[in-house]
Design an enzyme around this catalytic site. Structure first.
Site, PDB file in Angstrom:
ATOM      1  N   GLY A 151       3.240  -0.520  29.816  1.00  0.00           N
ATOM      2  CA  GLY A 151       4.370  -0.843  29.487  1.00  0.00           C
ATOM      3  C   GLY A 151       4.160  -2.318  29.071  1.00  0.00           C
ATOM      4  O   GLY A 151       5.648  -2.682  29.302  1.00  0.00           O
ATOM      5  N   ASN A 152       3.019  -2.443  29.719  1.00  0.00           N
ATOM      6  CA  ASN A 152       3.077  -4.205  27.886  1.00  0.00           C
ATOM      7  C   ASN A 152       3.135  -3.855  26.569  1.00  0.00           C
ATOM      8  O   ASN A 152       3.552  -4.989  26.176  1.00  0.00           O
ATOM      9  CB  ASN A 152       2.139  -5.251  29.025  1.00  0.00           C
ATOM     10  CG  ASN A 152       1.824  -5.928  29.649  1.00  0.00           C
ATOM     11  OD1 ASN A 152       2.005  -5.030  30.997  1.00  0.00           O
ATOM     12  ND2 ASN A 152       3.139  -6.759  29.785  1.00  0.00           N
ATOM     13  N   SER A 153       2.815  -2.775  26.816  1.00  0.00           N
ATOM     14  CA  SER A 153       3.377  -2.100  25.163  1.00  0.00           C
ATOM     15  C   SER A 153       4.316  -3.130  24.452  1.00  0.00           C
ATOM     16  O   SER A 153       5.521  -2.574  24.548  1.00  0.00           O
ATOM     17  CB  SER A 153       3.136  -0.822  24.633  1.00  0.00           C
ATOM     18  OG  SER A 153       2.665  -0.474  23.205  1.00  0.00           O
ATOM     19  N   ASP A 193       1.755  -0.870  13.853  1.00  0.00           N
ATOM     20  CA  ASP A 193       2.051  -0.160  14.923  1.00  0.00           C
ATOM     21  C   ASP A 193       3.265  -1.315  15.051  1.00  0.00           C
ATOM     22  O   ASP A 193       3.550  -1.357  16.527  1.00  0.00           O
ATOM     23  CB  ASP A 193       0.780   0.163  15.734  1.00  0.00           C
ATOM     24  CG  ASP A 193       1.299   0.533  16.772  1.00  0.00           C
ATOM     25  OD1 ASP A 193       2.341   1.803  16.569  1.00  0.00           O
ATOM     26  OD2 ASP A 193       0.754   0.592  17.877  1.00  0.00           O
ATOM     27  N   HIS A 243       3.895   3.075  18.084  1.00  0.00           N
ATOM     28  CA  HIS A 243       4.391   4.233  18.934  1.00  0.00           C
ATOM     29  C   HIS A 243       4.901   4.079  20.150  1.00  0.00           C
ATOM     30  O   HIS A 243       5.221   5.692  20.420  1.00  0.00           O
ATOM     31  CB  HIS A 243       2.480   3.716  19.365  1.00  0.00           C
ATOM     32  CG  HIS A 243       2.335   3.121  20.385  1.00  0.00           C
ATOM     33  ND1 HIS A 243       1.972   2.123  20.287  1.00  0.00           N
ATOM     34  CD2 HIS A 243       2.545   2.429  22.029  1.00  0.00           C
ATOM     35  CE1 HIS A 243       1.655   1.338  21.135  1.00  0.00           C
ATOM     36  NE2 HIS A 243       1.846   1.577  22.302  1.00  0.00           N
TER      37      HIS A 243
END
Length: 505
Positions: A250-252, A175, A145
């Site tokens: 933002g950690n994704s 994902d 994503h």
């Protein structure tokens, strides 16, 4: 209505992602010429320091090892215009918010309409997140994503060096995405073992929340094999590690590591009522990451097969119905004709308790185990039949296209998942509700509608995502066509108000 917000981070926008759980395996290939990331890592590193869990907890080693192996990713996206079937224009609505709200008249009145200006049409969108370096020659794993539909991907290393990355392959079902930058001798994070991690163990999360580079937080493993219905892909595979380490937008795509600094997960989502950290973060287990990234590196895609069963978690009601003295395990709802499970002798109403001697207390855990395999692989299945008869069977996984349709119809499976019984309204209902068509909810039981909304029996469903429904078939087709956010529109008897109920599939 009852809503539950979850976070998926492309930029800082909130996205609600939902999905229907399906069950897949993986495809067998000739392994002689394949590259293996784990082997590459072992050949490029020295033995890591051992950690003593009997002394005071120290996160310094984990931070020292993991921080240089986590990168800051910025993706550039072309502004997109969406136009619905009625000619209404929408501009830059995040996916899947666009799918969730596109058919709701209330939202068409406001900011989601396209600005009539050349300035807006040319302004790019920037999304920010994290990634993990897997090899010294620049293979990087992140979330799908994060990079989906991006025009340009920029990767910034811990020391400030910046590169343009290319996408090697993506896997929406988990994902995950694999990127590549042209560099050598990079710091990377070794694979750990997510099977061996235990609830209560300390873990460290490393990423770039709110564009704050190289942020380290710590917590414990709160749970394993969580299925939170957050991925929008129809065939999504979810078996998350849950942690209370602080994870934010933002950690994704960032790293979840052990105290030894070994990778056990890729941070992917948070469950939150506010849009920021609320104590519940979710990471894709590294044993799934290993399989997916190796396939993407070698083939450019993940090759999948299926066992060929429809499954759900056991509960006390099912246990009572089939007269079994246990309320955990994986209940077999249906078996595909000519599928691997059918050929192995698995039957509907069997309860699978382990795969290859690994306990399968939930559907998510069973799914996680199978997805690491490939078609042609043999799996040992231990199950209970007729309440007390224990059996061990061997199944040979097949390719997805080799498996026939599930015996039970989509309508039956979908309505069971929703926990609803519907009937087409009759002439009396048409007069009572002052409507021409619709479906009446005659019974609600345990399922998504009761869990995620406050809809009541007697409600007339007139439309699904603004698509009129007149038969059960049209209702099923409308829900199946969406597979994300679902909005039901309808009325109650004696009430002229139109009610809307939203939930996720």
């Amino acid at each position: 209505m009852t809503t539950f917000k979850k976070r998926n981070w492309k930029g800082l926008g909130i996205c609600w992602l939902f999905t229907l759980l399906l069950f897949h395996g993986c495809q067998a290939q000739d392994k002689k010429s394949e590259k293996d990331i784990g082997t590459i890592q072992k050949n490029a590193t020295q033995n890591p320091d051992e950690i003593s869990y009997t002394s005071n907890v120290d996160f310094k080693l984990a931070a020292k090892i993991a921080t240089p192996g986590v990168v800051h990713i910025k993706c550039t996206f072309k502004p997109q215009m969406y136009r619905d079937e009625n000619g209404n224009d929408f501009y830059n609505i995040p996916d899947p918010l666009r799918d969730f709200f596109k058919d709701e008249p209330f939202f068409k009145q406001f900011k989601f309409q396209i600005p009539k200006s050349q300035q807006y049409e040319s302004e790019p969108i920037i999304g920010s997140g994290s990634g993990v370096i897997l090899t010294p020659d620049g293979y990087i794993v992140t979330n799908n994503h994060m990079v989906k539909d991006s025009e340009k991907i920029n990767v910034t290393l811990y020391d400030g060096r910046s590169y343009t990355a290319k996408i090697i392959g993506t896997d929406p079902q988990t994902d995950l995405a694999l990127l590549k930058i042209d560099e050598k001798n990079l710091s990377f994070i070794m694979f750990g073992n997510s099977d061996n991690i235990e609830v209560g163990e300390w873990v460290v999360a490393v990423g770039n929340p709110f564009n704050l580079a190289s942020t380290v937080t710590a917590g414990i493993v709160s749970a394993k094999a969580r299925n939170i219905n957050i991925l929008s892909d129809h065939d999504a595979i979810e078996s998350f590690i849950q942690t209370d380490a602080a994870v934010n937008p933002g950690n994704s795509g960032g790293a979840l590591v052990t105290l030894e600094g070994k990778l056990i997960g890729i941070n992917t989502a948070i469950a939150t009522p506010t849009g920021v950290y609320a104590g519940y973060a979710f990471a894709i287990p590294v044993d799934i990451v290993k399989k997916v990234t190796n396939d993407l590196m070698n083939f450019g895609s993940v090759h999948r097969g299926v066992l060929g069963i429809g499954i759900r978690d056991m509960n006390s009601e099912i246990a009572k119905e089939i007269k079994i003295d246990r309320a955990n395990g994986v209940y077999v709802d249906s078996v595909a004709t000519n599928g691997a499970a059918k050929e192995a002798g698995i039957k509907a109403k069997d309860v699978i308790i382990s795969i290859d001697n690994v306990e399968t207390s939930t559907s998510s855990k069973l799914q996680e185990i199978i997805m690491r395999k490939r078609p042609g692989d043999k799996v040992k299945i231990t199950l209970i039949r007729n309440g007390n008869e224990k059996k061990e069977l061997t199944a040979i996984l097949k390719k997805q296209e080799e498996t026939a349709k599930i015996i039970k119809t989509k309508s039956t499976d979908l309505l069971k998942d929703l926990g609803v019984e519907l009937v087409v309204i009759n002439n009396e209902d048409q007069k009572k509700y002052k409507i021409k068509n619709g479906l009446k909810i005659t019974k609600l039981y345990d399922g998504k509608l009761r869990q995620l909304t406050k809809v009541r029996e007697g409600f007339i469903i007139m439309a699904v995502n603004n698509r009129a429904v007149t038969t059960i078939k049209s209702f099923v087709e409308a829900v199946e066509a969406q597979r994300g956010g679902i909005m039901l529109e309808g009325k109650y008897a004696g009430d002229p108000t139109f009610y809307y109920y939203a939930f996720g599939m």
